[in-house]
Enzyme design. Structure first.
Site, PDB file in Angstrom:
ATOM      1  N   GLU A  53       0.819  -1.213   0.000  1.00 46.17           N
ATOM      2  CA  GLU A  53       0.000   0.000   0.000  1.00 46.17           C
ATOM      3  C   GLU A  53       0.858   1.271   0.000  1.00 46.17           C
ATOM      4  OE1 GLU A  53      -2.956  -0.293   3.031  1.00 46.17           O
ATOM      5  OE2 GLU A  53      -3.353   1.843   3.057  1.00 46.17           O
ATOM      6  N   CYS A  66       3.907   8.420   0.889  1.00 50.32           N
ATOM      7  CA  CYS A  66       4.186   7.575   2.051  1.00 50.32           C
ATOM      8  C   CYS A  66       4.384   6.138   1.565  1.00 50.32           C
ATOM      9  CB  CYS A  66       2.998   7.677   3.011  1.00 50.32           C
ATOM     10  SG  CYS A  66       3.149   6.608   4.443  1.00 50.32           S
ATOM     11  N   CYS A  73       3.977  -6.596   9.239  1.00 49.03           N
ATOM     12  CA  CYS A  73       4.967  -6.057  10.181  1.00 49.03           C
ATOM     13  C   CYS A  73       4.996  -6.973  11.392  1.00 49.03           C
ATOM     14  CB  CYS A  73       4.534  -4.646  10.595  1.00 49.03           C
ATOM     15  SG  CYS A  73       5.664  -3.839  11.746  1.00 49.03           S
ATOM     16  N   CYS A  77       2.538  -3.516  17.436  1.00 51.55           N
ATOM     17  CA  CYS A  77       1.982  -2.373  18.179  1.00 51.55           C
ATOM     18  C   CYS A  77       0.459  -2.547  18.303  1.00 51.55           C
ATOM     19  CB  CYS A  77       2.317  -1.057  17.488  1.00 51.55           C
ATOM     20  SG  CYS A  77       4.094  -0.779  17.367  1.00 51.55           S
ATOM     21  N   CYS A  80      -2.139  -0.610  15.782  1.00 49.65           N
ATOM     22  CA  CYS A  80      -1.795  -0.486  14.359  1.00 49.65           C
ATOM     23  C   CYS A  80      -2.412  -1.594  13.506  1.00 49.65           C
ATOM     24  CB  CYS A  80      -0.269  -0.497  14.228  1.00 49.65           C
ATOM     25  SG  CYS A  80       0.297  -0.286  12.542  1.00 49.65           S
ATOM     26  N   GLY A 123       4.947  -1.571   7.683  1.00 49.25           N
ATOM     27  CA  GLY A 123       6.257  -2.159   7.948  1.00 49.25           C
ATOM     28  C   GLY A 123       7.142  -1.284   8.792  1.00 49.25           C
ATOM     29  N   GLU A 124       8.215  -1.891   9.277  1.00 45.76           N
ATOM     30  CA  GLU A 124       9.198  -1.169  10.080  1.00 45.76           C
ATOM     31  C   GLU A 124      10.476  -1.060   9.222  1.00 45.76           C
ATOM     32  OE1 GLU A 124       9.728   0.599  12.916  1.00 45.76           O
ATOM     33  OE2 GLU A 124      11.776   0.579  12.164  1.00 45.76           O
ATOM     34  N   CYS A 297      -3.151   3.421   8.079  1.00 45.51           N
ATOM     35  CA  CYS A 297      -2.204   2.673   7.252  1.00 45.51           C
ATOM     36  C   CYS A 297      -2.501   1.182   7.389  1.00 45.51           C
ATOM     37  CB  CYS A 297      -0.754   2.888   7.702  1.00 45.51           C
ATOM     38  SG  CYS A 297      -0.517   4.144   8.935  1.00 45.51           S
TER      39      CYS A 297
HETATM   40  N1  SAH Z   1       7.057   1.149  11.778  1.00 47.12           N
HETATM   41  C1  SAH Z   1       7.242   2.546  11.619  1.00 47.12           C
HETATM   42  C2  SAH Z   1       6.547   3.143  10.420  1.00 47.12           C
HETATM   43  C3  SAH Z   1       5.176   2.693  10.106  1.00 47.12           C
HETATM   44  S1  SAH Z   1       3.880   3.249  11.173  1.00 47.12           S
HETATM   45  C4  SAH Z   1       6.858   3.270  12.889  1.00 47.12           C
HETATM   46  O1  SAH Z   1       6.446   2.625  13.839  1.00 47.12           O
HETATM   47  O2  SAH Z   1       7.030   4.472  12.966  1.00 47.12           O
HETATM   48  C5  SAH Z   1       3.711   4.930  10.755  1.00 47.12           C
HETATM   49  C6  SAH Z   1       3.067   5.793  11.837  1.00 47.12           C
HETATM   50  O3  SAH Z   1       1.662   5.553  11.904  1.00 47.12           O
HETATM   51  C7  SAH Z   1       3.625   5.493  13.210  1.00 47.12           C
HETATM   52  O4  SAH Z   1       3.807   6.649  13.974  1.00 47.12           O
HETATM   53  C8  SAH Z   1       2.520   4.639  13.771  1.00 47.12           C
HETATM   54  O5  SAH Z   1       2.624   4.557  15.127  1.00 47.12           O
HETATM   55  C9  SAH Z   1       1.292   5.351  13.237  1.00 47.12           C
HETATM   56  N2  SAH Z   1       0.049   4.600  13.329  1.00 47.12           N
HETATM   57  C10 SAH Z   1      -0.135   3.267  13.350  1.00 47.12           C
HETATM   58  N3  SAH Z   1      -1.436   2.958  13.508  1.00 47.12           N
HETATM   59  C11 SAH Z   1      -2.094   4.118  13.573  1.00 47.12           C
HETATM   60  C12 SAH Z   1      -3.478   4.482  13.740  1.00 47.12           C
HETATM   61  N4  SAH Z   1      -4.416   3.539  13.841  1.00 47.12           N
HETATM   62  N5  SAH Z   1      -3.805   5.794  13.784  1.00 47.12           N
HETATM   63  C13 SAH Z   1      -2.858   6.744  13.661  1.00 47.12           C
HETATM   64  N6  SAH Z   1      -1.545   6.480  13.502  1.00 47.12           N
HETATM   65  C14 SAH Z   1      -1.170   5.183  13.462  1.00 47.12           C
END
Ligand code: SAH
Length: 311
Positions: A53, A66, A73, A77, A80, A123-124, A297
């Site tokens: 995506e 983006c 991933c 978290c 997420c 992804g990370e 995302c």
């Molecule tokens: N793995 C990396 C990049 C991907 S996540 C990271 O953790 O930063 C990108 C951003 O979106 C991160 O700040 C993540 O915490 C946030 N994110 C994930 N789920 C979300 C949600 N449901 N609402 C808003 N932001 C979210």
């Protein structure tokens, strides 16, 4: 159809060489959505039929893309959508670049211009370190993707040794760190990576990143109703970041249908921001974009998989 044989501006010899030694990723989005506010989301089908995506975000200063770095991933978290299926596989540097190329083409068709890029999709990026670094090398190379790393931001949940490794490159790449909690007890609950690399280690690594690269670090903080949005957490966060070369980006939580979290109400977001500002912390609230197409995302991809699996 994108094929080496059709690239008539290349010599026949070069086309034959390419056919022998190179492969070409699929470049057609299988799903493409455009929001009223100009946000574009698309899914690319990879050669093994997994999908990835990508999102284009319209900002006043110019469009930003983006990119995703993994299929799924493994960071787990709690809030997420991207991590729900777990890690399926790493993307190759070519697959990361392909997202950028397709985004550029879509923007060109609309006479829009790409200004910046964030590695903030599924992804990370630091868990797929080699491909990410190879991609960034291609980005900064004028002969290849030709974009200054000053306009690129990498977002991580906090893989400390990799942050330090990245700092050593001295690249002017912007670093964003997903913090989302102001103490270890709360961060351990919502971000399992914190058990391995707790806040005190993470912040020291970020300080080092800022001093070696000269770039200030952005801390991302999603505001989730009743979980991390109380004024005492704002005060705690201000204490944690005091005197650091940084910026806080407050993110309104995007509801994920599979998860039981809710976004903080507007008044709580305002109060949280005020407490930080009053304490001298540089802070902004992220604008919501693309609400009418697919939320957080990873959601578009999850939705696509769900619908396909029904059929
Ligand atoms: N793995 C990396 C990049 C991907 S996540 C990271 O953790 O930063 C990108 C951003 O979106 C991160 O700040 C993540 O915490 C946030 N994110 C994930 N789920 C979300 C949600 N449901 N609402 C808003 N932001 C979210």
């Amino acid at each position: 159809m994108l094929e080496f044989d059709n690239m008539s501006n290349f010599s026949l010899q070069l086309r034959q060489k390419l056919r022998k030694h190179a492969t070409m990723g699929s470049a057609e989005p299988v799903l493409h959505q455009q929001s009223r506010d100009g946000t574009i989301k698309f899914l690319l089908a990879l050669s093994d039929q997994h999908t990835v995506e990508t999102v284009i975000l319209p900002y006043e200063i110019g469009d930003s893309v983006c990119l995703s770095t993994q299929v799924g991933c493994r960071m787990g978290c709690a809030f997420c959508a991207s991590g729900l299926p777990g890690l399926i596989r790493n993307l190759t540097s070519g697959e990361i670049a392909l997202q950028l190329l397709v985004a550029k083409r879509l923007l060109q068709e609309e006479n829009r211009k790409l200004k910046s890029m964030v590695l903030m999709g599924t992804g990370e990026p630091l868990d797929n370190f080699d491909a990410t670094v190879t991609f960034l090398e291609a980005v900064s190379d004028q002969e290849r993707l030709g974009m200054s790393l000053r306009h690129v931001t990498l977002s991580t949940c906090g893989l400390v040794p990799k942050i330090l490794e990245l700092a050593k490159t001295g690249w002017p790449l912007n670093l964003a760190v997903s913090l989302h909690a102001s103490n270890n007890e709360l961060r351990n609950r919502i971000m399992p990576i914190n058990k391995k690399y707790p806040l005190e280690k993470l912040l020291v690594a970020c300080d080092q990143y800022a001093s070696l690269t000269g770039r200030r670090v952005t801390y991302e903080y999603i505001l989730i109703d009743g979980l991390n949005d109380e004024p005492r957490f704002a005060k705690e966060l201000a204490g944690l970041l005091k005197g650091r070369l940084c910026h806080v980006n407050l993110i309104p939580f995007n509801a994920v249908s599979e998860l039981n979290f809710r976004p903080s109400p507007q008044e709580k977001v305002k109060l949280f921001k005020k407490i930080l500002t009053d304490a001298g912390v540089n802070v902004t609230v992220r604008r919501r974009l693309g609400d009418d197409i697919a939320a957080a995302c990873g959601q578009l991809r999850n939705k696509y998989r769900g619908e396909r699996n029904k059929g």
